[in-house]
Write an enzyme that holds these catalytic residues in place. Structure first.
Site, PDB file in Angstrom:
ATOM      1  N   LYS A 208      13.432  47.107  -7.032  1.00 43.06           N
ATOM      2  CA  LYS A 208      13.034  46.302  -8.197  1.00 43.06           C
ATOM      3  C   LYS A 208      14.299  45.748  -8.861  1.00 43.06           C
ATOM      4  O   LYS A 208      15.258  46.494  -9.085  1.00 43.06           O
ATOM      5  CB  LYS A 208      12.253  47.201  -9.165  1.00 43.06           C
ATOM      6  CG  LYS A 208      11.915  46.570 -10.491  1.00 43.06           C
ATOM      7  CD  LYS A 208      10.535  45.978 -10.502  1.00 43.06           C
ATOM      8  CE  LYS A 208      10.206  45.449 -11.902  1.00 43.06           C
ATOM      9  NZ  LYS A 208       9.031  44.579 -11.902  1.00 43.06           N
TER      10      LYS A 208
ATOM     11  N   CYS B 205      12.054  34.455  -9.733  1.00 37.80           N
ATOM     12  CA  CYS B 205      11.077  34.897 -10.733  1.00 37.80           C
ATOM     13  C   CYS B 205      10.679  33.727 -11.644  1.00 37.80           C
ATOM     14  O   CYS B 205      11.544  33.156 -12.323  1.00 37.80           O
ATOM     15  CB  CYS B 205      11.680  36.035 -11.549  1.00 37.80           C
ATOM     16  SG  CYS B 205      10.560  36.620 -12.819  1.00 37.80           S
TER      17      CYS B 205
ATOM     18  N   LYS C 237      16.778  35.017  -2.408  1.00 35.12           N
ATOM     19  CA  LYS C 237      15.316  34.946  -2.485  1.00 35.12           C
ATOM     20  C   LYS C 237      14.920  33.643  -3.173  1.00 35.12           C
ATOM     21  O   LYS C 237      15.314  33.378  -4.314  1.00 35.12           O
ATOM     22  CB  LYS C 237      14.749  36.140  -3.244  1.00 35.12           C
ATOM     23  CG  LYS C 237      13.229  36.194  -3.207  1.00 35.12           C
ATOM     24  CD  LYS C 237      12.696  37.554  -3.599  1.00 35.12           C
ATOM     25  CE  LYS C 237      11.175  37.593  -3.568  1.00 35.12           C
ATOM     26  NZ  LYS C 237      10.666  38.933  -3.946  1.00 35.12           N
TER      27      LYS C 237
END
Lengths: 440, 449
Positions: B45, B134, B172
């Site tokens: 995480k 995100c 990512k």
């Protein structure tokens, strides 16, 4: 609950029998509704005598549109609530579900229909969804306040027609109130539905129609149309020795007392039910569930010839009912005080007793479910109305009109005794015909 | 048994199944349970300066009774102190040296990146994953997808991290961008060692219609969240494939997006993924699902005669073409199996309202719609099929009108009942690009006709 429903006495035998298919929870209904494939030209619709658009009402449950779902049901079947609980869905809609052929559980259509109607109508009844049109001056009379008359009267009341039900019993609703197995529909619920129809502006007059009561000629003079929905008459008798006297009763009579009369709530002992139809199975199951020590069904032919539904017979057998095939009572046996103690049966061939084959079984109660008489006298009240050879009122299939153009008929007095949903379809069709006629 | 082990930019993993950076990788205790269950790796995480979270955090789209077809979240990166996370990374790597632990990182300044990378690598991380994806909360603070949407920033920050990193750096990527290739190439330009995609899709999961509040509800309001789960898989596969066939993408890909079982994983690998990352399916059903993923993928590879999962990688990429390269002469039509048809006729309505009006019922000739290409009435098959289950309710295909669109097969509830069968087509085997080359792109009935 209205005054009619709450006027039913406490302590009736039927109150002891629990609901076999209780109301689904919202989650259960949603999950079941989601299973429906939404068939094209769905077989379930075709199997429904009132042709409810079943996949549509089910999809509305799935989407959460429960009031819309109830509307879809009620627009075809104003008594959709009682039908959801009373209909033999295994033989009709659910029995034709495509899942059945696939070897999967068919959709529980009856229970979904109950969910939609019960949730949408709740305490408010049909007025939750419908407002009748203003009165248009037309008046109709219905003889009998059973499902056929209720469907007829309710459909017309919504269109602004004044409808009056002439009912000889204190409790309206016809067989829905007096004859349905309590684990499907208790009388209180049947009467609650009658109240919903009354709230549309339909009125009840407690009166017998015929000799010594209200006469047909008066109705023809006072109303624009008359609907005959009188159902069937007295239970048939066997005509064998010992039959007359306490302990040997007709099935329709017995069921009515079990449902409505608190005095008919004693222990049952050993019961013999005579007959092979659904009424016979109902009585047998009711006795078994009410705690009878033994229940035997005596039928003069083999199981394959029984008119009762296979799923009902299966239910009866699971409840401990014994089936005595190929036998018929030839005498009822009584002790010197006249109390029923047994029945003498003969084996049958081709439905007829075989001489010398008699044997006796003990019993405390014998219930005869071998048919009902026709109410032939009603035809005589209305000039032109004809009966067929069976004693059923002759009507036109499409319009439900008798040979007297002002008189219509539907339900058991026409079809000889079928399902509540057939009676509803017939009453509705007659009403729709009149609405179309009167709007011309 | 086929060899499932992989080498991802130098990171060796016992199998290609990694947990994506998300709630299932929040703590060392969880990750060790996941490794015991069989997961080959875990992306921790995201680490950075601890944040504050809200309640509630997740919302979902159900499909019928299937729960969580799509999941959306407004949770931020790790809310635990960095030191606690690092201690746990150290502990996990000590106990599971052969399993992969990748540290997902998110921070702002170059110096922050330097310190964060050093601390993560000192704790024993096998690699780093830069969270440029995100799409909620962090992006409002200039991090996450606000980086991933700017190719220049991707290149710049990636190259900072490469100055400091001793372990492989994965970038990512966010799908919330017009052209995923541009983002992927920007990461490669910054010397990324690998790419992970997709992160979640910016989304509003629903509205509480009683309260008129966006979901997932935080008091009297909510915010857009990140969407993931089975519903996003097709979007993710397209983006993975777009990068896999892009010549400038020379680094391995870690495929992410709605992977729930070994089949999904095999599809991502066939489209060029080296490893796959899973989140929603684990949030739904737990770490235990990896057992079937390992077994199912092994069985599949064995059946295909593949000795290693590496042989599967990219196997379907050559079939992913431009529309203009498709064969205009290829023709299929639907066939309905009267032995398994249950007579629901869902295909009839679907074809009539949603496709090309070529499925009929009943044994008489049927009037074709006025726009039909074929002449005369549609003729039912003779002898007329009587279904084993459906009897006379088995529908039939008006083959001359069937364009082979698949819709009937897609809506049919009975597996295998409707098949699409290759037939001789009317058009020659050529592509639109062939016609373009030959100057034959003008068809009758155009704008100027």
């Amino acid at each position: 609950m209205g005054t009619l429903a709450s006027s039913l006495a406490e302590g009736r035998a039927e109150e002891r029998l629990p609901d076999k298919k209780p109301l689904l929870t919202r989650a259960e209904a949603h999950a079941e509704a989601e299973r429906c494939l939404y068939c094209t030209d769905a077989p379930c619709i075709q199997a429904c005598p009132t042709t409810i658009d079943i996949p549509t009402f089910i999809k509305k449950i799935a989407s959460g549109n429960v009031r819309g779902s109830a509307r879809t049901i009620l627009e075809q079947n104003l008594l959709g609530y009682s039908c959801s609980r009373v209909c033999p869905v295994e033989e009709l809609c659910a029995g034709s579900c495509v899942y059945e052929g696939w070897g999967r559980e068919p959709i529980q259509i009856g229970r979904l229909q109950r969910f939609a109607t019960e949730q949408a109508l709740g305490e408010q009844g049909l007025r939750a969804l419908y407002t009748p049109k203003p009165r248009n001056g037309r008046k109709v009379a219905c003889i009998g306040a059973g499902p056929a008359s209720l469907a007829f009267a309710g459909t017309l009341a919504l269109e602004g027609v004044e409808a009056v039900l002439f009912e000889k019993r204190a409790v309206p609703g016809g067989l829905n109130a007096t004859g349905i197995a309590p684990y499907k529909l208790p009388a209180k619920e049947a009467v609650r539905e009658v109240e919903w129809v009354l709230e549309l502006g339909v009125r009840i007059e407690h009166a017998h129609v015929g000799e010594g009561g209200k006469r047909g000629a008066e109705l023809l003079a006072d109303y624009d149309a008359v609907f005959v929905g009188v159902g069937l008459g007295e239970d048939s008798r066997l005509g064998v020795p010992g039959e007359d006297g306490p302990g040997v009763v007709g099935a329709v009579d017995w069921i009515e007392q079990m449902k409505l009369d608190p005095k008919a709530n004693g222990p049952l002992g050993r019961v013999v039910v005579v007959g092979g139809g659904n009424t016979a199975i109902d009585v047998a199951r009711e006795c078994a569930q009410l705690g009878a020590t033994e229940v035997a069904m005596v039928y003069r032919r083999g199981r394959d010839a029984m008119s009762g539904y296979a799923h009902e017979l299966e239910g009866a057998r699971k409840e401990g009912v014994r089936l005595v095939e190929q036998a018929t009572p030839v005498a009822f046996l009584r002790d010197p005080a006249g109390k029923l103690v047994g029945v003498r049966l003969a084996r049958t061939e081709g439905g007829k007793p075989v001489a010398g084959s008699e044997y006796e079984i003990p019993c405390d109660l014998a219930v005869l479910a071998i048919g009902q008489a026709k109410l032939r006298a009603i035809a005589a009240e209305f000039p032109g109305v004809e009966l067929d050879a069976r004693g059923c009122v002759v009507v036109d299939e499409a319009t439900r009109r008798t040979k007297n153009p002002k008189v219509f008929a539907g339900g058991d007095c026409v079809n000889g005794g079928t399902e509540v949903v057939n009676a509803v379809a017939e009453g509705r069709d007659a009403a729709r015909f009149l609405i179309a006629e009167w709007s011309k | 048994m086929a060899d499932l082990s992989i080498d991802f930019a130098g990171i060796k993993s016992p199998n290609p199944f990694w947990l994506a950076s998300a709630p299932p990788t929040n703590t060392g205790e969880q990750i060790m349970r996941a490794f015991d269950a069989g997961w080959g790796g875990a992306v921790w995480k995201t680490l950075g300066d601890p944040i504050m979270n809200v309640s509630s955090r997740f919302g979902a789209v159900d499909l019928g009774t299937y729960k969580m077809m799509g999941l959306n979240n407004i949770e931020l990166i790790s809310d635990r102190p960095l030191e606690v996370n690092l201690k746990e990374i150290y502990e996990v790597k000590k106990r599971y040296p052969k399993h992969v632990v990748i540290a997902s990182l998110m921070t702002e300044t170059k110096d922050d990146w330097r310190v964060l990378i050093k601390r993560a690598e000192d704790a024993g991380a096998d690699g780093l994953e830069l969270n440029f994806g995100c799409p909620h909360g962090m992006c409002e603070r200039g991090m996450g997808s606000s980086v991933g949407q700017e190719p220049k920033l991707i290149t710049e920050i990636t190259s900072w991290t490469k100055e400091f990193a001793r372990t492989p750096v994965l970038v990512k990527l966010t799908p919330n961008t017009g052209d995923i290739s541009e983002a992927g190439l920007a990461a490669v330009a910054g010397r990324a060692d690998g790419l992970s995609l997709i992160n979640t899709i910016k989304s509003i999961i629903g509205i509480d219609l009683d309260r008129m509040v966006v979901l997932p509800r935080v008091g009297d309001g909510s915010t857009n969240g990140g969407y993931c789960g089975p519903a996003v898989k097709p979007i993710a596969m397209h983006m993975v494939a777009a990068l896999a066939r892009e010549a400038g993408i020379t680094v391995p890909i870690s495929g992410i997006g709605g992977i729930s079982n070994w089949r999904d994983a095999a599809e991502f690998i066939a489209l060029g993924s080296t490893s796959v990352q899973v989140c929603t399916a684990v949030m739904h059903h737990g770490y235990r699902i990896v057992e079937d993923m390992i077994e199912g993928l092994s069985e599949f590879l064995d059946q295909r005669g593949m000795k290693s999962v590496n042989e599967l990688r990219g196997a379907a990429i050559q079939s992913y073409k431009e529309w203009g390269e498709l064969d205009l002469g290829y023709k299929i039509v639907a066939r309905i199996d009267d032995q398994t048809c249950i007579g629901c006729q869902v295909c009839v309505t679907a074809c009539n309202d949603g496709a090309h009006q070529c499925i009929f019922t009943g044994d008489e000739e049927k009037q074709r719609p006025p726009h039909a290409h074929a002449h005369g009435p549609a003729k039912p098959p003779r002898p007329f099929p009587v279904g084993l289950i459906a009897g006379a309710r088995v529908p039939w295909i008006d083959e001359p009108e069937c364009v082979g669109c698949n819709l009937c097969q897609l809506v049919c509830p009975v597996p295998g009942c409707i098949s699409m069968v290759e037939v001789a087509g009317e058009n020659p085997h050529e592509t639109w690009n062939d016609r373009t080359r030959d100057g034959r792109t003008k068809l009758p009935g155009g704008i100027h006709d």
